[in-house]
Design a protein around this motif. Structure first.
Motif, short mmCIF file in Angstrom:
data_model
loop_
_atom_site.label_atom_id
_atom_site.label_comp_id
_atom_site.label_asym_id
_atom_site.label_seq_id
_atom_site.Cartn_x
_atom_site.Cartn_y
_atom_site.Cartn_z
N ILE A 241 -31.60 21.47 -79.00
CA ILE A 241 -31.47 22.15 -80.29
C ILE A 241 -32.66 23.08 -80.45
O ILE A 241 -33.81 22.64 -80.40
N ALA A 242 -32.39 24.36 -80.65
CA ALA A 242 -33.45 25.37 -80.70
C ALA A 242 -33.38 26.16 -82.00
O ALA A 242 -32.66 27.16 -82.09
N PRO A 243 -34.11 25.75 -83.03
CA PRO A 243 -34.20 26.55 -84.25
C PRO A 243 -35.29 27.61 -84.05
O PRO A 243 -36.48 27.32 -84.12
N ILE A 244 -34.89 28.84 -83.81
CA ILE A 244 -35.85 29.86 -83.38
C ILE A 244 -35.64 31.17 -84.15
O ILE A 244 -34.57 31.45 -84.68
N HIS A 245 -36.70 31.97 -84.18
CA HIS A 245 -36.67 33.25 -84.87
C HIS A 245 -35.80 34.26 -84.12
O HIS A 245 -35.57 34.12 -82.90
N PRO A 246 -35.33 35.29 -84.80
CA PRO A 246 -34.46 36.29 -84.16
C PRO A 246 -35.08 36.94 -82.93
O PRO A 246 -34.37 37.21 -81.95
N TYR A 247 -36.39 37.20 -82.92
CA TYR A 247 -36.98 37.87 -81.76
C TYR A 247 -36.97 36.97 -80.53
O TYR A 247 -36.90 37.45 -79.40
N VAL A 248 -36.99 35.65 -80.75
CA VAL A 248 -36.88 34.71 -79.61
C VAL A 248 -35.43 34.66 -79.14
O VAL A 248 -35.15 34.63 -77.94
N GLN A 249 -34.50 34.66 -80.08
CA GLN A 249 -33.08 34.70 -79.71
C GLN A 249 -32.79 35.94 -78.88
O GLN A 249 -32.06 35.88 -77.87
N ASP A 250 -33.37 37.08 -79.28
CA ASP A 250 -33.17 38.33 -78.53
C ASP A 250 -33.73 38.21 -77.12
O ASP A 250 -33.13 38.72 -76.15
N ALA A 251 -34.88 37.56 -76.98
CA ALA A 251 -35.50 37.40 -75.65
C ALA A 251 -34.63 36.54 -74.75
O ALA A 251 -34.51 36.80 -73.54
N ILE A 252 -33.99 35.53 -75.32
CA ILE A 252 -33.10 34.66 -74.53
C ILE A 252 -31.86 35.44 -74.10
O ILE A 252 -31.39 35.33 -72.96
N LYS A 253 -31.32 36.24 -75.01
CA LYS A 253 -30.15 37.07 -74.65
C LYS A 253 -30.51 38.06 -73.55
O LYS A 253 -29.71 38.32 -72.64
N LYS A 254 -31.70 38.60 -73.62
CA LYS A 254 -32.13 39.63 -72.66
C LYS A 254 -32.18 39.08 -71.24
O LYS A 254 -31.84 39.79 -70.28
#
Length: 213
Positions: free
Chosen positions: A87-100
């Motif tokens: 379970i990863a409650p994370i900020h949008p910029y971290v979500q973007d890094a994972i998508k990248k």
């Protein structure tokens, strides 16, 4: 006002008079103690079908960790290779890094970052936490939750010297080793550091009152 004797020693070595240094404990723990019976289960938690002690909580905040995309991807592969929900409650910029870096896994459940009471609920009920946050390591130490920190530095060394925390840096090999220790049931039994008992504010107020007279 310090959280531990290590801080006392550091202050003494930099010239601070001992009579001006007070070991009162970690005031961060006061918040947990005060709110421990008020924790809130996130509204989405039950829909995941996970139970307490059956998931890993993951938090990432440091932008420096995200810059090395190759290494970041290796760290995530290590985390997601285990057959346990993450379970990863994370900020949008971290979500973007994972998508990248194009990481996909059925084990990974990404949610927005949580407010205090829901987050501490997730931490208190996790099998373990993997984080790059010193504050989270302190909270995990008080709650007795195994903690793996993706950093080679901790603001309060007590978290790994006596608590449940282990530092692995940004090293995927060290992370793999720590995860194996966790899954093998061989994680160390931590102790709550001295004066991390939720009464820090009371000690500070008492000292202030004594010096105001």
């Amino acid at each position: 006002f310090t959280a531990g004797m290590i801080a006392n020693r550091n202050l003494s070595q930099t010239g601070t008079e001992d009579k001006k240094i007070y070991h009162v404990g970690n005031i961060l723990i006061d918040s947990i103690r005060y709110n421990r019976n008020k924790l809130i289960q996130p509204i989405w938690f039950s829909t995941l079908g996970v139970k307490p002690q059956e998931y890993i909580l993951l938090t990432i905040n440091r932008r420096a960790l995200l810059k090395n995309e190759k290494n970041f991807k290796e760290l995530l592969h290590s985390i997601l290779s285990i057959n346990i929900p993450v379970i990863a409650p994370i900020h949008p910029y971290v979500q973007d890094a994972i998508k990248k870096i194009e990481i996909e896994s059925n084990n990974l459940h990404i949610f927005p970052s949580q407010s205090y009471l829901p987050f501490i609920y997730l931490l208190n009920n996790a099998k373990a936490i993997i984080t790059d946050s010193g504050n989270v390591a302190e909270e995990a130490t008080f709650l007795g939750v195994p903690c793996i920190t993706l950093n080679d530095y901790a603001e309060h060394p007590e978290t790994y010297q006596t608590g449940t925390n282990e530092l692995v840096g940004e090293n995927p090999i060290a992370l793999d080793k720590a995860i194996k220790t966790l899954l093998d049931g061989k994680w160390k039994i931590g102790k709550i550091p001295e004066r991390w008992d939720g009464h820090t504010a009371e000690r500070i107020v008492q000292i202030l009152l004594e010096h105001s007279s």
